[in-house]
Each structure stands twice: as C-alpha cells, then as structure tokens.
Design a protein around this motif. Structure first.
Motif, PDB file in Angstrom:
ATOM      1  N   THR A  35       0.836  -1.206   0.000  1.00  0.00           N
ATOM      2  CA  THR A  35       0.000   0.000   0.000  1.00  0.00           C
ATOM      3  C   THR A  35       0.867   1.251   0.000  1.00  0.00           C
ATOM      4  N   ASN A  39       1.137   4.305  -2.655  1.00  0.00           N
ATOM      5  CA  ASN A  39       0.952   5.695  -2.225  1.00  0.00           C
ATOM      6  C   ASN A  39       2.057   6.609  -2.734  1.00  0.00           C
ATOM      7  N   ASP A  42       2.111   7.948  -6.325  1.00  0.00           N
ATOM      8  CA  ASP A  42       1.117   8.961  -6.695  1.00  0.00           C
ATOM      9  C   ASP A  42       1.823  10.296  -6.946  1.00  0.00           C
ATOM     10  N   ILE A  45       1.401  13.283  -4.244  1.00  0.00           N
ATOM     11  CA  ILE A  45       1.775  13.084  -2.837  1.00  0.00           C
ATOM     12  C   ILE A  45       2.621  14.263  -2.348  1.00  0.00           C
ATOM     13  N   GLU A  49       3.841  13.546   3.325  1.00  0.00           N
ATOM     14  CA  GLU A  49       3.338  12.177   3.154  1.00  0.00           C
ATOM     15  C   GLU A  49       4.455  11.232   2.723  1.00  0.00           C
ATOM     16  N   ASN A  53       5.463   8.044   4.904  1.00  0.00           N
ATOM     17  CA  ASN A  53       5.493   6.735   4.258  1.00  0.00           C
ATOM     18  C   ASN A  53       6.875   6.103   4.333  1.00  0.00           C
TER      19      ASN A  53
END
Length: 86
Positions: A35, A39, A42, A45, A49, A53
């Motif tokens: 996941t 993410n 993207d 982002i 973030e 992450n």
C-alpha cells in the motif's frame, strides 16, 4: 523552533507506530508495504506524506526482518541442518 517541534512529533508518532507495527504478522506487514509503495507512486503526494510513508516503510521492513530472523531461529532449534547451505 518549528523544525525541532516537527522532528519531535515525528519521533513520538514513530514510537506509537512502532508499537502498532510490532503487532502485525509478516503477511500483514507486506500488505501495508505494498500500500505504501502504491501511495508514494502517486504524483500528487506531498513531501510530508513521502516522509511519513518512508518512516512507516522503514519500520515495517525492520519488523519483517526481525520476524524472519525469529522464524529462522525457531527452525534452527528444531532442525539445525535445515538452514545449512552447501
């Protein structure tokens, strides 16, 4: 100042996150890592973030390595020859 405050918040979050990650199975950890990988791919982002992450991913990888080491030790105790590579 503001940067120190942010670093402290990340550290506190990381500690809480670490405690939650330690409860995950290997399979659950891999699923969360997948996941995270989706993410960060993207385009929209934010830098924050990405940082969050990255920290999550680092902690998850460390957790997976520890689970694998524990599993190896368990196997080795049952059958020491099983893990020997010739």
């Amino acid at each position: 100042g503001k940067i120190i405050s942010k670093i402290n918040t990340i550290q506190i979050n990381e500690d809480g996150l670490f405690m939650r990650i330690n409860r995950l199975s290997y399979e659950e950890s891999i699923s969360v890592l997948e996941t995270i990988l989706n993410n960060v791919q993207d385009e929209n982002i934010s830098l924050d973030e990405i940082q969050i992450n990255y920290i999550k991913g680092h902690l998850l990888l460390k957790h997976c390595e520890e689970l694998l080491q524990f599993c190896e030790q368990e196997i080795n105790e049952i059958n020491p020859e099983f893990l020997e590579l010739d």
